[in-house]
Design an enzyme around this catalytic site. Structure first.
Site, PDB file in Angstrom:
ATOM      1  N   GLY A 110       1.218  -1.017   0.175  1.00  0.00           N
ATOM      2  CA  GLY A 110      -0.102   0.137   0.533  1.00  0.00           C
ATOM      3  C   GLY A 110       0.823   1.284   0.014  1.00  0.00           C
ATOM      4  O   GLY A 110       0.191   2.170   0.339  1.00  0.00           O
TER       5      GLY A 110
ATOM      6  N   ASP B 172      -8.098 -11.186  -7.799  1.00  0.00           N
ATOM      7  CA  ASP B 172      -7.647 -11.196  -8.388  1.00  0.00           C
ATOM      8  C   ASP B 172      -7.627 -10.519  -9.266  1.00  0.00           C
ATOM      9  O   ASP B 172      -8.762 -10.227  -9.886  1.00  0.00           O
ATOM     10  CB  ASP B 172      -7.544 -13.018  -9.063  1.00  0.00           C
ATOM     11  CG  ASP B 172      -6.938 -12.990 -10.762  1.00  0.00           C
ATOM     12  OD1 ASP B 172      -5.799 -12.089 -10.786  1.00  0.00           O
ATOM     13  OD2 ASP B 172      -6.461 -14.139 -10.858  1.00  0.00           O
TER      14      ASP B 172
ATOM     15  N   CYS C 272       9.820  -2.394 -10.580  1.00  0.00           N
ATOM     16  CA  CYS C 272      11.332  -2.688  -9.892  1.00  0.00           C
ATOM     17  C   CYS C 272      11.937  -3.358 -10.286  1.00  0.00           C
ATOM     18  O   CYS C 272      12.626  -4.416  -9.886  1.00  0.00           O
ATOM     19  CB  CYS C 272      11.209  -2.759  -8.359  1.00  0.00           C
ATOM     20  SG  CYS C 272      10.030  -4.481  -8.273  1.00  0.00           S
TER      21      CYS C 272
HETATM   22  N1  SAM Z   1       1.673  -1.466  -5.349  1.00  0.00           N
HETATM   23  C1  SAM Z   1       2.759  -2.142  -4.119  1.00  0.00           C
HETATM   24  C2  SAM Z   1       3.482  -0.754  -2.986  1.00  0.00           C
HETATM   25  O1  SAM Z   1       3.521   0.439  -3.600  1.00  0.00           O
HETATM   26  O2  SAM Z   1       3.289  -1.367  -1.790  1.00  0.00           O
HETATM   27  C3  SAM Z   1       3.959  -2.907  -4.544  1.00  0.00           C
HETATM   28  C4  SAM Z   1       2.969  -3.765  -5.219  1.00  0.00           C
HETATM   29  S1  SAM Z   1       4.114  -5.483  -5.355  1.00  0.00           S
HETATM   30  C5  SAM Z   1       5.266  -4.844  -6.458  1.00  0.00           C
HETATM   31  C6  SAM Z   1       3.230  -6.279  -6.641  1.00  0.00           C
HETATM   32  C7  SAM Z   1       1.494  -6.792  -5.730  1.00  0.00           C
HETATM   33  O3  SAM Z   1       0.594  -7.668  -6.994  1.00  0.00           O
HETATM   34  C8  SAM Z   1       1.780  -7.914  -4.626  1.00  0.00           C
HETATM   35  O4  SAM Z   1       1.597  -8.057  -3.495  1.00  0.00           O
HETATM   36  C9  SAM Z   1       1.723  -9.572  -5.241  1.00  0.00           C
HETATM   37  O5  SAM Z   1       0.685  -9.888  -4.385  1.00  0.00           O
HETATM   38  C10 SAM Z   1       0.070  -8.389  -6.080  1.00  0.00           C
HETATM   39  N2  SAM Z   1      -0.659  -9.793  -7.112  1.00  0.00           N
HETATM   40  C11 SAM Z   1      -0.202 -10.094  -7.939  1.00  0.00           C
HETATM   41  N3  SAM Z   1      -1.087 -11.060  -9.033  1.00  0.00           N
HETATM   42  C12 SAM Z   1      -1.711 -10.013  -8.848  1.00  0.00           C
HETATM   43  C13 SAM Z   1      -3.592 -10.165  -9.095  1.00  0.00           C
HETATM   44  N4  SAM Z   1      -3.275 -11.516 -10.125  1.00  0.00           N
HETATM   45  N5  SAM Z   1      -4.283  -9.787  -8.730  1.00  0.00           N
HETATM   46  C14 SAM Z   1      -4.080  -8.814  -7.674  1.00  0.00           C
HETATM   47  N6  SAM Z   1      -2.669  -8.513  -7.317  1.00  0.00           N
HETATM   48  C15 SAM Z   1      -1.742  -9.013  -7.382  1.00  0.00           C
END
Ligand code: SAM
Length: 294
Positions: free
Chosen positions: A122, A169, A235
């Site tokens: 978040g 999802d 990233c």
């Molecule tokens: N934007 C966040 C932050 O700044 O705190 C970091 C996000 S992290 C790079 C990516 C996130 O996408 C992870 O928490 C992962 O569990 C989630 N994720 C992966 N596939 C997903 C999907 N199909 N739907 C929703 N979330 C997903």
């Protein structure tokens, strides 16, 4: 070669094939521990008030030219900050400088409907809320239950009250919904965030990440309103996860809108209009593309 070396070697090869040997070596030199950086949570206090409170608590810091709310605390450990009331009360958020860029590029405004598609824990959702002074209508989606709980905790602690959190999802989101703006901070290999510890990144893993990124980006573009803007970020500095995803997915009615400003940020060569932040002693490697749907 031991197992750890082999793991690192796979990433080195990917970097060499993307950037050439000399540039890859330079990227590798940027994989070092970085100072603690934070964002003052302007939902709770002004940047100036945050700075005064930190000084009073005995912390010294440097400012960041492109963001008044961002501070660099060299020589401070995260644990020291985590113990402060400022942290406990959600008045500051520990966040890397590079990861503060996507919400700034998306520039959320009062009343806009915004989807943060893959949101946990978040950092960027709460930054979007702060940048819109709590007045954008933000939906934050996260698939993983444990990470979703963390997201909800952070939203509450940071005072991001108008955010709707969905544990889902993102690929299954109902397309009757549409948004003015979307942030897709995609799950990725993390090749930009390395800090000297061994890296478990090889081409098979990168390919799996890229396929998911492509599916999420296609979905995001369907959920984006005509005339809407989205921000795709990772990233990772690997081209397969960044510009190749754009090349494979972007339809003719979506164009890359050049990201301007942010002078002084170290960059790697990237597709026109996009930004690829180079990993350095201060910055994590990060890719950003702003997309406009016509
Ligand atoms: N934007 C966040 C932050 O700044 O705190 C970091 C996000 S992290 C790079 C990516 C996130 O996408 C992870 O928490 C992962 O569990 C989630 N994720 C992966 N596939 C997903 C999907 N199909 N739907 C929703 N979330 C997903």
């Amino acid at each position: 070669m031991d197992r750890e070396d082999q793991v690192n070697e796979a990433l080195k090869e990917l970097l060499c094939s993307d950037y050439g040997e000399a540039a890859a070596e330079k990227i590798w030199e940027g994989y070092v521990p970085r100072p603690v950086t934070l964002r003052v949570n302007t939902l709770k206090l002004s940047a100036e008030e945050g700075k005064s409170a930190l000084l009073e608590a005995g912390f010294s810091f440097e400012s960041v030219p492109w963001y008044a709310s961002a501070l660099i605390l060299r020589g401070t450990r995260e644990e020291e900050l985590r113990r402060t009331p400022l942290y406990e009360e959600g008045k500051i958020y520990l966040q890397s400088l590079s990861s503060m860029l996507p919400p700034l590029c998306l520039a959320p405004k009062t009343g806009e409907s915004i989807l943060d598609m893959t949101a946990a824990p978040g950092g960027k959702t709460t930054e979007l809320a702060a940048l819109s002074e709590g007045k954008a209508l933000i939906t934050a989606c996260e698939r993983d239950r444990t990470r979703f709980e963390r997201l909800k905790f952070n939203l509450a602690r940071q005072g991001a009250g108008r955010v709707t959190a969905l544990c889902a999802d993102a690929l299954t989101l109902d397309e009757h919904f549409s948004f003015d703006k979307i942030l897709l901070d995609a799950p990725c290999s993390g090749s930009g965030t390395a800090d000297g510890r061994p890296l478990r990144i090889d081409s098979a893993y990168v390919e799996r990440c890229a396929r998911l990124q492509e599916n999420l980006l296609k979905k995001a573009l369907r959920l984006l309103k005509k005339g809407g803007t989205m921000l795709y970020s990772t990233c990772s500095v690997l081209k397969r996860e960044d510009e190749q995803v754009l090349k494979n997915v972007l339809p003719p009615n979506v164009r890359i809108e050049p990201i301007e400003g942010f002078e002084g940020i170290p960059r790697l060569p990237s597709m026109e209009g996009t930004v690829c932040v180079a990993p350095t002693q201060l910055y994590e490697g990060f890719f950003l593309a702003k997309l406009k749907k016509e």
